[in-house]
Design an enzyme around this catalytic site. Structure first.
Site, PDB file in Angstrom:
ATOM      1  N   SER A 130      13.491   8.155   1.938  1.00 28.19           N
ATOM      2  CA  SER A 130      13.094   8.774   0.672  1.00 28.19           C
ATOM      3  C   SER A 130      12.206   9.981   0.924  1.00 28.19           C
ATOM      4  O   SER A 130      11.437  10.012   1.887  1.00 28.19           O
ATOM      5  CB  SER A 130      12.315   7.733  -0.131  1.00 28.19           C
ATOM      6  OG  SER A 130      11.592   8.336  -1.165  1.00 28.19           O
ATOM      7  N   TYR A 146       5.087   1.779  -0.397  1.00 28.83           N
ATOM      8  CA  TYR A 146       6.549   1.907  -0.360  1.00 28.83           C
ATOM      9  C   TYR A 146       6.946   2.987   0.651  1.00 28.83           C
ATOM     10  O   TYR A 146       7.790   2.769   1.536  1.00 28.83           O
ATOM     11  CB  TYR A 146       7.074   2.253  -1.762  1.00 28.83           C
ATOM     12  CG  TYR A 146       8.505   2.720  -1.769  1.00 28.83           C
ATOM     13  CD1 TYR A 146       9.547   1.849  -1.490  1.00 28.83           C
ATOM     14  CD2 TYR A 146       8.829   4.059  -2.046  1.00 28.83           C
ATOM     15  CE1 TYR A 146      10.862   2.277  -1.489  1.00 28.83           C
ATOM     16  CE2 TYR A 146      10.143   4.501  -2.045  1.00 28.83           C
ATOM     17  CZ  TYR A 146      11.156   3.607  -1.761  1.00 28.83           C
ATOM     18  OH  TYR A 146      12.457   4.045  -1.753  1.00 28.83           O
ATOM     19  N   LYS A 169       9.020   2.933   4.438  1.00 32.63           N
ATOM     20  CA  LYS A 169      10.142   3.795   4.837  1.00 32.63           C
ATOM     21  C   LYS A 169       9.802   4.499   6.156  1.00 32.63           C
ATOM     22  O   LYS A 169      10.626   4.606   7.062  1.00 32.63           O
ATOM     23  CB  LYS A 169      10.444   4.825   3.745  1.00 32.63           C
ATOM     24  CG  LYS A 169      11.009   4.217   2.465  1.00 32.63           C
ATOM     25  CD  LYS A 169      12.413   3.677   2.672  1.00 32.63           C
ATOM     26  CE  LYS A 169      12.996   3.032   1.439  1.00 32.63           C
ATOM     27  NZ  LYS A 169      14.270   2.367   1.650  1.00 32.63           N
TER      28      LYS A 169
END
Ligand code: UDP
Length: 329
Positions: A117, A141, A145
């Site tokens: 992302s 989050y 990643k």
């Protein structure tokens, strides 16, 4: 037929990727817990229900199908929840990825495409973000990643397992044929929420921040049609199967639109103005996130074909309308 294991293939981007894989002649084998995914979204190959935290289950599926390539989508993806419950994200996203990679190594280390992302860039000031910028996520989050991106490199050194990292900007829009679409619960994304407000299924849309240093004061994002994203996955996996070296690509449209631009486009698609309300900034939102997509153009031979804002919003509206009839919203 070449089998591609697709973790999270019952989810929004994953299901569109499965449709594109099947159209390109691959057999997508979906592994999905169905916590966020939907069985109705799995139409192009077998569905193996399972959780990556269940090591025996992923081991059995990998051994049964012996995939030649893998696309790893399965992940929790609510930024806000990751801030309040980081353990849930680290356990699911990172431990799940470790289990997957270890089982793949035990099965010949097939190459893997990883869905990352643009959140890994954090609060960058660059007008157009390129893959060479420093990685500095600002929430758990994004940190998961980043951790998995690093892990992939470490596994390659140890085992030779090649990878392609795809960093998505704002995935949006739905399958033009209306077979699959976006269906999150809870929904937090701008376009579906704006559609719900325009359809009078919500009282209004809140605009999070109107004092950003942008043309109209609202945040600018790069909305990329999910069908274009799906196409990039097919190209990435195809190149890996032909022996391509590991790589990382931004996937966006390369153009920025403000929240107010999106509101206007939704109004045009629905044919009705939507009630909006100016609201405070949402914590952690950068003012502008727009991709430099030259690397994906050059190496993947990919370019966005479906990502005009009007097409994104129209396909999302068509899907929203059809779902609304089914679920009786
Ligand atoms: N946004 C908004 N109202 C909403 C949801 C989102 O103004 O109800 C804004 C959000 O602040 C961001 C943009 O819309 O600038 C896109 O947000 P989304 O959650 O869709 O994706 P993100 O960029 O956070 O991945």
């Amino acid at each position: 037929m070449t089998k591609i294991l697709v973790t999270g293939g019952a989810g929004y981007v994953g299901s569109h990727a499965c449709k594109a894989l099947a159209a390109a002649g691959y057999e997508p084998v979906v592994f999905d817990s169905l916590i966020a995914g939907h069985d109705w979204a799995v139409n192009w190959g077998p569905l193996e229900v399972g959780d990556l935290l269940d090591r025996d289950r992923i081991a059995a599926v990998v051994q049964e199908y012996r995939p030649e390539g893998v696309i790893h989508f399965a992940s929790f993806a609510y930024v806000g929840e990751s801030v309040t419950n980081p353990g849930k994200y680290w356990r699911n996203n990172v431990t799940g990825a470790i289990n997957l990679l270890d089982e793949l190594v035990a099965c010949g280390a097939p190459p893997i495409v990883f869905s990352s992302s643009c959140t890994v860039y954090g609060m960058s000031d660059a007008d157009y973000l390129s893959e060479t910028l420093p990685i500095a996520p600002i929430n758990p989050y994004g940190n998961t990643k980043r951790a998995i991106e690093i892990m992939l490199s470490d596994y390659e050194v140890a085992t030779g397992m090649r990878h392609t990292i795809l960093r998505y900007f704002n995935a949006a829009g739905c399958d033009a044929e209306g077979e699959i679409g976006e269906d999150h619960d809870p929904e937090t994304h701008l376009i579906p929420l704006a559609l719900a407000a325009a359809a009078k299924d919500r009282d209004r849309l809140s605009i999070f921040g109107t004092d950003y240093p942008t043309t109209d004061g609202t945040c600018i994002r790069d909305y990329i049609h999910v069908t274009d994203l799906a196409d990039a996955h097919v190209r990435a996996v195809g190149q890996l199967l032909e022996g391509a070296k590991s790589n990382v690509f931004n996937l966006g449209a390369g153009e920025g639109y403000s929240v107010r631009d999106v509101v206007d486009a939704v109004g045009r698609a629905v044919g009705a103005d939507l009630p909006v309300q100016d609201a405070d900034r949402r914590a952690g939102d950068p003012a502008r996130l727009v991709a430099d997509i030259s690397h994906a153009r050059d190496v993947l031979g990919w370019s966005p074909e479906h990502s005009s804002l009007d097409n994104i919003v129209t396909t999302a509206w068509n899907w929203y309308r059809s779902r609304r009839q089914i679920v009786g919203a």
